[in-house]
Design an enzyme around this catalytic site. Structure first.
Site, PDB file in Angstrom:
ATOM      1  N   MET A  43      -1.275   5.033  -3.058  1.00 52.26           N
ATOM      2  CA  MET A  43      -1.290   5.115  -1.760  1.00 52.26           C
ATOM      3  C   MET A  43      -0.440   4.188  -0.821  1.00 52.26           C
ATOM      4  O   MET A  43      -0.501   3.955   0.425  1.00 52.26           O
ATOM      5  CB  MET A  43      -2.733   4.889  -1.301  1.00 52.26           C
ATOM      6  CG  MET A  43      -3.687   5.820  -1.921  1.00 52.26           C
ATOM      7  SD  MET A  43      -5.130   6.221  -1.200  1.00 52.26           S
ATOM      8  CE  MET A  43      -5.957   4.781  -1.162  1.00 52.26           C
ATOM      9  N   HIS A  97       2.115  -3.718  -3.896  1.00 58.41           N
ATOM     10  CA  HIS A  97       1.931  -4.925  -4.027  1.00 58.41           C
ATOM     11  C   HIS A  97       2.186  -5.392  -5.500  1.00 58.41           C
ATOM     12  O   HIS A  97       2.470  -4.576  -6.282  1.00 58.41           O
ATOM     13  CB  HIS A  97       0.541  -5.799  -3.754  1.00 58.41           C
ATOM     14  CG  HIS A  97      -0.734  -4.943  -4.301  1.00 58.41           C
ATOM     15  ND1 HIS A  97      -0.842  -4.833  -5.633  1.00 58.41           N
ATOM     16  CD2 HIS A  97      -1.406  -3.845  -3.661  1.00 58.41           C
ATOM     17  CE1 HIS A  97      -1.796  -4.040  -5.868  1.00 58.41           C
ATOM     18  NE2 HIS A  97      -2.385  -3.324  -4.903  1.00 58.41           N
ATOM     19  N   HIS A 111       0.707  -3.074  -8.139  1.00 56.59           N
ATOM     20  CA  HIS A 111       1.427  -1.628  -8.293  1.00 56.59           C
ATOM     21  C   HIS A 111       2.771  -1.927  -9.252  1.00 56.59           C
ATOM     22  O   HIS A 111       3.242  -1.290 -10.098  1.00 56.59           O
ATOM     23  CB  HIS A 111       1.707  -0.936  -6.933  1.00 56.59           C
ATOM     24  CG  HIS A 111       0.795  -0.600  -6.229  1.00 56.59           C
ATOM     25  ND1 HIS A 111       0.602  -1.425  -4.932  1.00 56.59           N
ATOM     26  CD2 HIS A 111      -0.156   0.428  -6.180  1.00 56.59           C
ATOM     27  CE1 HIS A 111      -0.488  -0.649  -4.267  1.00 56.59           C
ATOM     28  NE2 HIS A 111      -0.693   0.255  -5.236  1.00 56.59           N
ATOM     29  N   VAL A 127      -3.700  -7.466 -11.967  1.00 52.42           N
ATOM     30  CA  VAL A 127      -2.774  -8.746 -11.521  1.00 52.42           C
ATOM     31  C   VAL A 127      -3.632  -9.654 -10.584  1.00 52.42           C
ATOM     32  O   VAL A 127      -4.036  -8.930  -9.723  1.00 52.42           O
ATOM     33  CB  VAL A 127      -1.359  -7.965 -11.004  1.00 52.42           C
ATOM     34  CG1 VAL A 127      -0.807  -9.289 -10.662  1.00 52.42           C
ATOM     35  CG2 VAL A 127      -0.843  -7.113 -12.013  1.00 52.42           C
ATOM     36  N   ARG A 153      -5.653  -3.996   0.294  1.00 53.21           N
ATOM     37  CA  ARG A 153      -6.449  -4.476   1.287  1.00 53.21           C
ATOM     38  C   ARG A 153      -6.525  -5.919   1.582  1.00 53.21           C
ATOM     39  O   ARG A 153      -7.048  -6.476   2.512  1.00 53.21           O
ATOM     40  CB  ARG A 153      -7.971  -3.714   0.928  1.00 53.21           C
ATOM     41  CG  ARG A 153      -8.277  -2.447   0.869  1.00 53.21           C
ATOM     42  CD  ARG A 153      -9.396  -2.169   0.438  1.00 53.21           C
ATOM     43  NE  ARG A 153      -9.950  -0.753   0.140  1.00 53.21           N
ATOM     44  CZ  ARG A 153      -9.968   0.218   1.068  1.00 53.21           C
ATOM     45  NH1 ARG A 153     -10.381  -0.388   2.231  1.00 53.21           N
ATOM     46  NH2 ARG A 153     -10.166   1.662   0.802  1.00 53.21           N
TER      47      ARG A 153
HETATM   48  O1  PAF Z   1      -5.875   3.863  -6.642  1.00 51.48           O
HETATM   49  C1  PAF Z   1      -5.397   4.494  -5.803  1.00 51.48           C
HETATM   50  O2  PAF Z   1      -4.250   3.904  -5.169  1.00 51.48           O
HETATM   51  C2  PAF Z   1      -5.624   5.896  -5.410  1.00 51.48           C
HETATM   52  O3  PAF Z   1      -7.026   6.152  -5.520  1.00 51.48           O
HETATM   53  C3  PAF Z   1      -4.757   6.934  -6.098  1.00 51.48           C
HETATM   54  C4  PAF Z   1      -5.294   6.879  -7.582  1.00 51.48           C
HETATM   55  C5  PAF Z   1      -3.532   6.852  -5.704  1.00 51.48           C
HETATM   56  C6  PAF Z   1      -5.371   8.631  -5.477  1.00 51.48           C
HETATM   57  O4  PAF Z   1      -5.105   8.565  -4.244  1.00 51.48           O
END
Ligand code: PAF
Length: 256
Positions: A30, A34, A37, A176, A187
């Protein structure tokens, strides 16, 4: 790195003969990228010929409109970080592209999705499973990568992929953490400096060998509002709030 906004455009690229025999890895996000990801993207780049990262703040998984509104968004920073990490394509669709019938059709899991976070965020996992099903069907990747911070989410997605015979392999990636133990999350950037100082106690207490109810009390004394601390099997799950910011984490008790 290319940015693709339309499903038709992705279909043309995906079906191009030059991709025959190449593996495609997918990291759904989304945005507000960071270190957590990035670990997924790096692994994806290592294990596949092409890496696709989607950025879509999915409204159907937010049960609270103010949470959706305050969710961090920073596309320009995300683009730079993702390009440096070796991403080949960012899939950046608009709502109408992914929800042509609004939210009339959904994927619903009827058991585990109602527990833990599902009990506190009604409909949250319906939204998550629905968007992940759509994205997996669109991208048609060989592998898709999910962080274990959202362990309940990972388990539900894995279960959905099995139940619906999806062809994409669901790959879990370890949590992580910041140097002080706080699990990386988009967040975290919403925490005030004071809250940020308190936040690492969440992981610290979760990782102790105290029973769940004692951990809850310690967190409450430290200023957290606790949604739940619950051990299921060998994993302890927690969700807390510091001010307006909701944090989740989990610990594999076998490794502690
Ligand atoms: O973990 C997330 O960022 C979200 O829940 C996802 C898997 C991208 C679905 O919107």
């Amino acid at each position: 790195m290319d940015i693709v906004t339309k499903i038709k455009e992705w279909d043309r690229l995906r079906d191009d003969p030059s991709l025959r025999g190449k593996t495609i890895g997918f990291v759904p996000t989304m945005g507000a990228i960071h270190k957590g990801h990035l670990s997924l993207v790096r692994r994806c780049v290592e294990e596949n010929d092409l890496t696709v990262v989607s950025i879509f703040v999915n409204p159907t998984q937010f049960n609270d409109p103010s949470d959706l509104e305050s969710y961090p968004r920073n596309f320009e920073a995300d683009r730079t970080i993702l390009e440096k990490a070796g991403t080949d394509y960012i899939f950046l669709p608009k709502y109408g592209e992914l929800y042509p019938n609004g939210y009339r059709y959904k994927v619903i899991e009827t058991d585990f999705s109602k527990k833990l976070c599902g009990a506190y965020r009604p409909g949250h996992f319906d939204g998550v499973l629905t968007i992940v099903m759509k994205l997996l069907n669109i991208i048609r990747a060989h592998r898709a990568y999910f962080g274990e911070k959202d362990y309940q989410q990972y388990q539900l997605i894995k279960g959905m992929a099995k139940a619906f015979f999806l062809k994409t392999e669901i790959v879990p990636c370890p949590i992580v953490r910041e140097a002080d133990g706080l699990a990386c999350s988009s967040r975290n950037m919403l925490l005030s400096p004071e809250e940020r100082k308190t936040a690492p106690l969440f992981h610290k207490f979760l990782a102790t060998d105290l029973p769940d109810d004692k951990i809850r009390k310690k967190l409450e004394s430290a200023g957290f509002t606790v949604d739940y601390i619950e051990t299921i099997g060998t994993r302890r799950y927690g969700a807390v709030r510091l001010g307006e910011v909701r944090l989740i984490d989990n610990i594999n008790l076998e490794n502690e």
